[in-house]
Design an enzyme around this catalytic site. Structure first.
Site, PDB file in Angstrom:
ATOM      1  N   HIS A  82       0.753  -1.181   0.019  1.00 23.34           N
ATOM      2  CA  HIS A  82      -0.035  -0.002   0.065  1.00 23.34           C
ATOM      3  C   HIS A  82       0.965   1.208   0.041  1.00 23.34           C
ATOM      4  CE1 HIS A  82      -3.832   2.170   0.567  1.00 23.34           C
ATOM      5  NE2 HIS A  82      -2.945   3.069   1.486  1.00 23.34           N
ATOM      6  N   ASP A 161     -14.098   3.325   7.704  1.00 29.71           N
ATOM      7  CA  ASP A 161     -13.334   4.230   6.922  1.00 29.71           C
ATOM      8  C   ASP A 161     -13.940   5.019   5.704  1.00 29.71           C
ATOM      9  OD1 ASP A 161     -10.466   5.319   6.417  1.00 29.71           O
ATOM     10  OD2 ASP A 161     -10.731   4.103   4.513  1.00 29.71           O
ATOM     11  N   ARG A 168     -13.070  13.480   6.991  1.00 28.40           N
ATOM     12  CA  ARG A 168     -11.702  14.393   7.137  1.00 28.40           C
ATOM     13  C   ARG A 168     -11.426  14.912   6.152  1.00 28.40           C
ATOM     14  NH1 ARG A 168      -8.606   9.321   7.437  1.00 28.40           N
ATOM     15  NH2 ARG A 168      -6.597  10.881   7.289  1.00 28.40           N
ATOM     16  N   SER A 183      -6.781   4.587   9.189  1.00 27.07           N
ATOM     17  CA  SER A 183      -7.438   4.391   7.935  1.00 27.07           C
ATOM     18  C   SER A 183      -7.017   3.407   6.922  1.00 27.07           C
ATOM     19  CB  SER A 183      -7.496   6.062   7.305  1.00 27.07           C
ATOM     20  OG  SER A 183      -7.768   5.717   5.928  1.00 27.07           O
ATOM     21  N   LYS A 187      -8.327  -1.135   6.278  1.00 26.70           N
ATOM     22  CA  LYS A 187      -8.724  -1.278   5.051  1.00 26.70           C
ATOM     23  C   LYS A 187      -7.771  -2.696   4.491  1.00 26.70           C
ATOM     24  CE  LYS A 187      -8.195   2.532   3.093  1.00 26.70           C
ATOM     25  NZ  LYS A 187      -8.547   3.947   3.168  1.00 26.70           N
TER      26      LYS A 187
END
Ligand code: URA
Length: 441
Positions: A82, A161, A168, A183, A187
């Site tokens: 990620h 999220d 946010r 966050s 995920k």
């Protein structure tokens, strides 16, 4: 605890019990806590931070707000990567097929681009037919069949999220280490992975602008992984200029295919090889006696011999996309009607690119979105002809803009003027190192 007590405690720096945080996330996801109360809490977190105990409880609650996939009975090591987000970051498109060729299973939940950063979903969906709205059952089948499944975040996976990120985004609470960490990790931990490699971007196009901030973000996500029993390794990489030369969805797919055909820009190749090597190493899957360097050379071989491209073709086909994009991308992908160059206003060395502004120039011409419901134009974007540290003469083309509608062009050009710095006496300038540090498991 009442919601207002939770907010007050955070405001006053009093550690919150796990149960109160869990309930708060659950009630917010169910629509029982209004946005204004959650906004106040998020702002308090931005100033007060979270203790490790609070962060663990908060992330766990976000993770369990939706479906958590379990692939423990699937053969092979399930490892994902990620990125914390950048400009021109098309690494996932090359990394996923490469990791498959190297023997990994890659379950990947991806996001759409928002603000100056691009998203893998938008890049892949620029390929006609490419469907990332797979059910979780189909996601599993796809991973079993071709080694990699790509889905977009849905209301079923970490829905807390989805709601929190949107909130946010409009309350000035995105750039906050505990909120970014929870966050991302909520995920990623829902993907049923055995291990995770993070590409933590640092620089003018990243959320984290300094190496200290990047380390803090990396270490926070690593500690969440530790708490949940998942090995996490973080590679901190440079984002002081776009990665590769292309920015914009179709253009980034074309550049990714160039790399999968054995060509393409070296910085993009280097970051991708580094990350895949760590995906293997974090699970102890380097070949016997193989060093990371030797592994990267082996992986480079899979780019040069076409095997990663063939894996990408299969991934596209199984997601219902037009796999002939691998043969003739320009003929298949949406394009732009017009092009114009942005040229150096003076002679010298390129010493700075305010990369977030370059990303926003992409938004100006339609390549990205300001609000999450905005439509984007897959065919538009930029190709850079110069990188940091390159010498230019006045009038040399620094980049070409591909566009369909000239409405945002003036604003984009103003951003280039502001954000690309050319210094007359900087012959000794060196571009920042690409791979900065490796941390964690
Ligand atoms: N990426 C995410 O998924 N979440 C954040 O908060 C920031 C970047």
């Amino acid at each position: 605890m009442q919601v207002v007590e939770v907010i007050r405690s955070k405001r006053d720096g009093v550690e919150l019990p796990a149960e109160a945080l869990k309930r708060f996330v659950e009630d917010y996801t169910a629509g029982e806590v209004p946005d204004y109360q959650m906004s106040a809490f998020l702002m308090a977190v931005l100033f007060r931070g979270m203790t490790p105990g609070e962060l663990g409880a908060w992330t766990r609650a976000m993770l369990h707000s939706g479906q958590v996939m379990d692939f423990t009975d699937m053969e092979g090591a399930k490892v994902d990567k990620h990125s914390t987000g950048g400009v021109g970051d098309k690494v996932s498109l090359i990394l996923a097929p490469l990791a498959v060729v190297a023997g990994l299973k890659v379950p990947m939940i991806s996001g759409r681009g928002l603000g100056h950063t691009g998203g893998t979903v938008d890049k892949l969906e620029s390929i006609p037919g490419f469907d990332m709205k797979l059910s979780t059952g189909r996601f599993r089948e796809v991973i079993e069949e071709v080694g990699c499944g790509l889905i977009r975040q849905t209301g079923q996976i970490a829905p807390a999220d989805q709601k929190l990120y949107a909130l946010r985004d409009v309350t000035g609470t995105v750039r906050c280490v505990p909120l970014i960490s929870s966050s991302i990790m909520s995920k990623k931990l829902a993907e049923g992975i055995d291990a995770l490699v993070l590409d933590v971007k640092v620089g003018s196009g990243a959320f984290m602008r300094t190496i200290e901030e990047a380390r803090e973000l990396a270490d926070t996500m690593i500690s969440i992984g530790d708490e949940m029993g998942k090995p996490v390794r973080a590679v901190i990489t440079d984002m002081n200029q776009p990665l590769g030369l292309a920015v914009g969805n179709s253009l980034e797919v074309i550049e990714s295919i160039e790399v999968l055909k054995g060509g393409g820009p070296q910085d993009l190749i280097d970051v991708t090889l580094e990350l895949v090597a760590h995906m293997l190493d974090v699970k102890g899957l380097l070949l016997e006696g193989e060093s990371l360097e030797a592994c990267k050379q082996r992986l480079d071989g899979y780019l040069k011999d076409g095997s990663a491209l063939e894996a990408f073709r299969k991934i596209i086909e199984i997601h219902s996309g037009d796999a002939s994009v691998c043969d003739d991308p320009e003929a298949v992908l949406p394009g732009a009607e017009h092009e114009i160059q942005w040229c150096a206003p003076s002679s010298g060395v390129i010493t700075r690119m305010q990369t977030s502004d370059i990303g926003m120039a992409g938004v100006d011409i339609g390549a990205g979105r300001r609000k999450k419901e905005d439509e984007i134009d897959y065919g538009v974007g930029f190709i850079f002809h110069k990188k940091l540290g390159d010498e230019v003469k006045e009038g040399d083309a620094i980049l070409t803009v591909y566009y369909n509608d000239d409405a945002g062009l003036e604003s984009a050009f103003k951003r280039f003027e502001r954000s690309i710095e050319i210094s007359a006496d900087a012959q000794s300038f060196e571009a920042p190192a690409l791979i900065k540090e490796v941390r964690g498991a």
